[in-house]
Design a protein around this motif. Structure first.
Motif, PDB file in Angstrom:
ATOM      1  N   ALA A  92     -15.005   3.035   7.955  1.00  0.00           N
ATOM      2  CA  ALA A  92     -15.148   2.407   6.641  1.00  0.00           C
ATOM      3  C   ALA A  92     -14.164   3.020   5.645  1.00  0.00           C
ATOM      4  CB  ALA A  92     -16.576   2.551   6.134  1.00  0.00           C
ATOM      5  N   SER A  93     -13.960   4.333   5.729  1.00  0.00           N
ATOM      6  CA  SER A  93     -13.025   4.961   4.792  1.00  0.00           C
ATOM      7  C   SER A  93     -11.591   4.520   5.090  1.00  0.00           C
ATOM      8  CB  SER A  93     -13.147   6.484   4.849  1.00  0.00           C
ATOM      9  OG  SER A  93     -12.738   6.976   6.108  1.00  0.00           O
ATOM     10  N   GLU A  94     -11.267   4.357   6.380  1.00  0.00           N
ATOM     11  CA  GLU A  94      -9.932   3.866   6.722  1.00  0.00           C
ATOM     12  C   GLU A  94      -9.737   2.443   6.206  1.00  0.00           C
ATOM     13  OE1 GLU A  94      -9.551   4.223  10.948  1.00  0.00           O
ATOM     14  OE2 GLU A  94      -9.734   6.403  10.911  1.00  0.00           O
ATOM     15  N   GLU A  95     -10.769   1.619   6.377  1.00  0.00           N
ATOM     16  CA  GLU A  95     -10.676   0.236   5.913  1.00  0.00           C
ATOM     17  C   GLU A  95     -10.632   0.187   4.389  1.00  0.00           C
ATOM     18  OE1 GLU A  95     -13.149  -3.759   6.787  1.00  0.00           O
ATOM     19  OE2 GLU A  95     -12.721  -2.423   8.456  1.00  0.00           O
ATOM     20  N   ALA A  96     -11.372   1.075   3.732  1.00  0.00           N
ATOM     21  CA  ALA A  96     -11.361   1.120   2.274  1.00  0.00           C
ATOM     22  C   ALA A  96      -9.978   1.501   1.760  1.00  0.00           C
ATOM     23  CB  ALA A  96     -12.406   2.097   1.764  1.00  0.00           C
ATOM     24  N   LYS A  97      -9.319   2.409   2.471  1.00  0.00           N
ATOM     25  CA  LYS A  97      -7.961   2.787   2.074  1.00  0.00           C
ATOM     26  C   LYS A  97      -7.029   1.593   2.193  1.00  0.00           C
ATOM     27  CE  LYS A  97      -8.343   7.655   3.355  1.00  0.00           C
ATOM     28  NZ  LYS A  97      -7.942   8.696   4.293  1.00  0.00           N
ATOM     29  N   LYS A  98      -7.170   0.826   3.289  1.00  0.00           N
ATOM     30  CA  LYS A  98      -6.332  -0.355   3.475  1.00  0.00           C
ATOM     31  C   LYS A  98      -6.595  -1.382   2.377  1.00  0.00           C
ATOM     32  CE  LYS A  98      -6.161   0.025   8.526  1.00  0.00           C
ATOM     33  NZ  LYS A  98      -6.630  -0.575   9.772  1.00  0.00           N
ATOM     34  N   ILE A  99      -7.879  -1.626   2.111  1.00  0.00           N
ATOM     35  CA  ILE A  99      -8.249  -2.601   1.083  1.00  0.00           C
ATOM     36  C   ILE A  99      -7.789  -2.110  -0.287  1.00  0.00           C
ATOM     37  CG2 ILE A  99     -10.218  -3.646  -0.118  1.00  0.00           C
ATOM     38  CD1 ILE A  99     -11.634  -3.725   2.597  1.00  0.00           C
ATOM     39  N   GLY A 100      -7.974  -0.814  -0.531  1.00  0.00           N
ATOM     40  CA  GLY A 100      -7.555  -0.244  -1.816  1.00  0.00           C
ATOM     41  C   GLY A 100      -6.064  -0.380  -2.028  1.00  0.00           C
ATOM     42  N   SER A 101      -5.286  -0.120  -1.003  1.00  0.00           N
ATOM     43  CA  SER A 101      -3.839  -0.244  -1.161  1.00  0.00           C
ATOM     44  C   SER A 101      -3.441  -1.705  -1.333  1.00  0.00           C
ATOM     45  CB  SER A 101      -3.113   0.381   0.034  1.00  0.00           C
ATOM     46  OG  SER A 101      -3.447  -0.312   1.219  1.00  0.00           O
ATOM     47  N   THR A 102      -4.138  -2.608  -0.638  1.00  0.00           N
ATOM     48  CA  THR A 102      -3.870  -4.035  -0.783  1.00  0.00           C
ATOM     49  C   THR A 102      -4.254  -4.499  -2.186  1.00  0.00           C
ATOM     50  OG1 THR A 102      -4.331  -4.349   1.556  1.00  0.00           O
ATOM     51  CG2 THR A 102      -4.333  -6.310   0.203  1.00  0.00           C
ATOM     52  N   ALA A 103      -5.399  -4.066  -2.659  1.00  0.00           N
ATOM     53  CA  ALA A 103      -5.849  -4.456  -4.001  1.00  0.00           C
ATOM     54  C   ALA A 103      -4.909  -3.908  -5.054  1.00  0.00           C
ATOM     55  CB  ALA A 103      -7.265  -3.962  -4.247  1.00  0.00           C
ATOM     56  N   LEU A 104      -4.443  -2.681  -4.860  1.00  0.00           N
ATOM     57  CA  LEU A 104      -3.510  -2.093  -5.818  1.00  0.00           C
ATOM     58  C   LEU A 104      -2.200  -2.868  -5.834  1.00  0.00           C
ATOM     59  CD1 LEU A 104      -2.925   0.201  -7.802  1.00  0.00           C
ATOM     60  CD2 LEU A 104      -2.104   1.553  -5.878  1.00  0.00           C
ATOM     61  N   ALA A 105      -1.717  -3.248  -4.660  1.00  0.00           N
ATOM     62  CA  ALA A 105      -0.466  -4.017  -4.591  1.00  0.00           C
ATOM     63  C   ALA A 105      -0.639  -5.374  -5.271  1.00  0.00           C
ATOM     64  CB  ALA A 105      -0.045  -4.200  -3.134  1.00  0.00           C
ATOM     65  N   GLU A 106      -1.787  -6.031  -5.040  1.00  0.00           N
ATOM     66  CA  GLU A 106      -2.034  -7.322  -5.682  1.00  0.00           C
ATOM     67  C   GLU A 106      -2.123  -7.172  -7.195  1.00  0.00           C
ATOM     68  OE1 GLU A 106      -5.512  -9.062  -3.943  1.00  0.00           O
ATOM     69  OE2 GLU A 106      -4.553  -9.305  -1.983  1.00  0.00           O
ATOM     70  N   PHE A 107      -2.779  -6.118  -7.657  1.00  0.00           N
ATOM     71  CA  PHE A 107      -2.887  -5.894  -9.096  1.00  0.00           C
ATOM     72  C   PHE A 107      -1.515  -5.663  -9.727  1.00  0.00           C
ATOM     73  CE2 PHE A 107      -3.382  -2.909 -12.683  1.00  0.00           C
ATOM     74  CZ  PHE A 107      -4.111  -3.711 -13.532  1.00  0.00           C
ATOM     75  N   ASP A 109       1.317  -6.657  -8.594  1.00  0.00           N
ATOM     76  CA  ASP A 109       2.036  -7.936  -8.539  1.00  0.00           C
ATOM     77  C   ASP A 109       1.582  -8.850  -9.671  1.00  0.00           C
ATOM     78  OD1 ASP A 109       3.774  -9.905  -7.360  1.00  0.00           O
ATOM     79  OD2 ASP A 109       1.971 -10.882  -6.534  1.00  0.00           O
ATOM     80  N   TYR A 110       0.290  -8.920  -9.893  1.00  0.00           N
ATOM     81  CA  TYR A 110      -0.256  -9.773 -10.959  1.00  0.00           C
ATOM     82  C   TYR A 110       0.225  -9.301 -12.332  1.00  0.00           C
ATOM     83  CZ  TYR A 110      -3.700 -12.081 -13.954  1.00  0.00           C
ATOM     84  OH  TYR A 110      -4.302 -12.826 -14.936  1.00  0.00           O
ATOM     85  N   MET A 111       0.209  -7.991 -12.551  1.00  0.00           N
ATOM     86  CA  MET A 111       0.608  -7.458 -13.860  1.00  0.00           C
ATOM     87  C   MET A 111       2.105  -7.591 -14.103  1.00  0.00           C
ATOM     88  SD  MET A 111      -2.142  -6.770 -15.311  1.00  0.00           S
ATOM     89  CE  MET A 111      -1.561  -5.987 -16.793  1.00  0.00           C
ATOM     90  N   SER A 112       2.896  -7.709 -13.053  1.00  0.00           N
ATOM     91  CA  SER A 112       4.348  -7.850 -13.244  1.00  0.00           C
ATOM     92  C   SER A 112       4.732  -9.277 -13.636  1.00  0.00           C
ATOM     93  CB  SER A 112       5.090  -7.428 -11.970  1.00  0.00           C
ATOM     94  OG  SER A 112       4.811  -8.345 -10.933  1.00  0.00           O
ATOM     95  N   LYS A 113       3.803 -10.220 -13.515  1.00  0.00           N
ATOM     96  CA  LYS A 113       4.094 -11.619 -13.857  1.00  0.00           C
ATOM     97  C   LYS A 113       3.954 -11.848 -15.358  1.00  0.00           C
ATOM     98  CE  LYS A 113       2.538 -13.500  -9.441  1.00  0.00           C
ATOM     99  NZ  LYS A 113       1.609 -14.403  -8.778  1.00  0.00           N
ATOM    100  N   THR A 114       4.667 -12.845 -15.825  1.00  0.00           N
ATOM    101  CA  THR A 114       4.568 -13.235 -17.240  1.00  0.00           C
ATOM    102  C   THR A 114       3.290 -14.045 -17.420  1.00  0.00           C
ATOM    103  OG1 THR A 114       5.772 -15.299 -16.895  1.00  0.00           O
ATOM    104  CG2 THR A 114       7.089 -13.332 -17.439  1.00  0.00           C
TER     105      THR A 114
END
Length: 184
Positions: A92-107, A109-114
């Motif tokens: 679960a911690s490994e999966e949480a790290k993957k999800i966390g990094s994915t969520a951070l990348a999506e965030f 990406d979203y914040m870099s948009k106008t």
């Protein structure tokens, strides 16, 4: 003849020990029989207590063995559960790290948009079209979808202006009126 109404008490003469040999013999036999009976009861009691003690010891040993087996089973079940929880926690911690990094990348990406790009993406999402699907469409369909997006953007912008105007009008009201309405 005159009969007396009084009864005469019968008094038996008391025999002293040694005067009646038959009574002496019976008394000796009785005391010997009682002593033999006592000895027999004591022997049986000691044998019975030994049997009872052996039975008690066997029963106690069985109960201790059963309790030990139960305790061992509980310890084994606890150990298995702990190992399973550790395995689940690590995965679960490994999966949480993957999800966390994915969520951070999506965030990021979203914040870099106008704001316009964010609005365009939200309209595409409302329409049920992903960015990849939009790019895979033929140019005519892309043009139609782009026009629809532009129209929706104008509508949302107009609605935002109306809401802002209504907020300004609400704030221009008399504070006494607001207090009166709030008290109702």
């Amino acid at each position: 003849m005159l009969v007396s109404a009084k009864q005469q008490a019968m008094i038996l003469p008391l025999k002293r020990p040694g005067e009646d040999p038959t009574a002496e013999a019976a008394s000796g036999l009785q005391s010997a029989a009682l002593q033999a009976l006592r000895d027999n009861v004591q022997a049986q009691a000691s044998q019975g207590s030994a049997h009872v003690q052996d039975a008690f010891t066997r029963r106690a040993t069985q109960q201790v063995n059963a309790a030990t087996a139960i305790s061992d089973n509980v310890d084994e079940a606890f150990a298995k559960t702990r190992v399973q929880l550790q395995a689940v926690a690590s995965s679960a911690s490994e999966e949480a790290k993957k999800i966390g990094s994915t969520a951070l990348a999506e965030f990021k990406d979203y914040m870099s948009k106008t704001p316009e790009e964010r609005l365009r993406d939200s309209i595409l999402e409302e329409m049920g079209i992903s960015e990849e699907e939009f790019e895979a469409m033929p140019p005519e369909k892309q043009m139609a979808v782009s026009q629809e997006i532009a129209q929706r953007m104008q509508d949302k912008s107009a609605m935002a202006q109306v809401e802002k105007t209504q907020e300004n009008r609400t704030s221009d009201k008399d504070p006494a009126t607001d207090m009166f309405l709030a008290s109702l």
